[in-house]
Enzyme design. Structure first.
Site: not given
Length: 199
Positions: A6, A13, A84
């Site tokens: 997204g 996170s 990430e």
């Protein structure tokens, strides 16, 4: 292998840390990994204040070797939480798939799909191609106009940047030298950052 994606600010996170918490609570043993976290440290941090120590993924790190070394020390690894993941290498994604297929290690990857130019990150593209499940995170991020925010604009000197390195660390605060702002497609294309920000 599951890929959750997204735009910025949608809670990737936060969801990664929740995923780790839920699995660890049931006695599963996992590793939390990240690359280029906003803190610039070996941790996963969220904009709502949560943080967790993590292993920093470098170009040289082989995820398979990392897991096998843990096993050699009798430290089990049932799953990886890869935050990430868009910044990982394509080879890292191949290693994730091998860990799932050969070693039955679950992989939960979280990241952006596209860069500031609206092109897929290479690792994200490979995750879309290889993941068993791809899920867009459902926390809706809004553009300044109220439409759904889809694209991550890089703002340099008060204007939307259209060229530059694919990865440049920045933040979302207005006074940052390089910052990022989620925009709808219309305002991303026109470079309109909203009231108080001349286009």
């Amino acid at each position: 292998m599951r890929f959750f994606w997204g735009p910025m600010d949608c809670g990737k996170s936060t969801m990664a840390l929740q995923m780790n918490y839920n699995h660890a609570r049931q006695g599963r043993r996992g590793l939390v990994l990240t690359r280029i976290d906003r803190s610039l440290g070996p941790q996963v941090t969220t904009r709502i204040g949560l943080a967790h120590e993590a292993i920093e993924v470098t170009d040289e790190l082989d995820l398979r070797t990392l897991v096998r070394e843990r096993w050699s020390r009798n430290e089990g690894v049932d799953y990886l939480v890869c935050d990430e993941a868009c910044f990982y290498t394509v080879e890292h994604v191949e290693q994730m798939a091998e860990l799932v297929d050969r070693y039955d290690v679950d992989v939960f990857a979280f990241g952006l799909a596209t860069d500031f130019r609206s092109y897929l990150f290479p690792a994200a593209r490979r995750l879309f191609e290889l993941a068993d499940e791809v899920t867009r995170i459902q926390v809706q991020v809004l553009c300044w106009c109220g439409r759904q925010g889809l694209l991550n604009a890089r703002v340099v000197g008060g204007s939307v940047a259209r060229q530059g390195e694919q990865v440049v660390i920045g933040d979302t605060v207005d006074d940052a030298q390089v910052r990022y702002q989620v925009l709808c497609r219309r305002h991303y294309r026109t470079g309109d950052l909203g009231p108080g920000h001349p286009a």
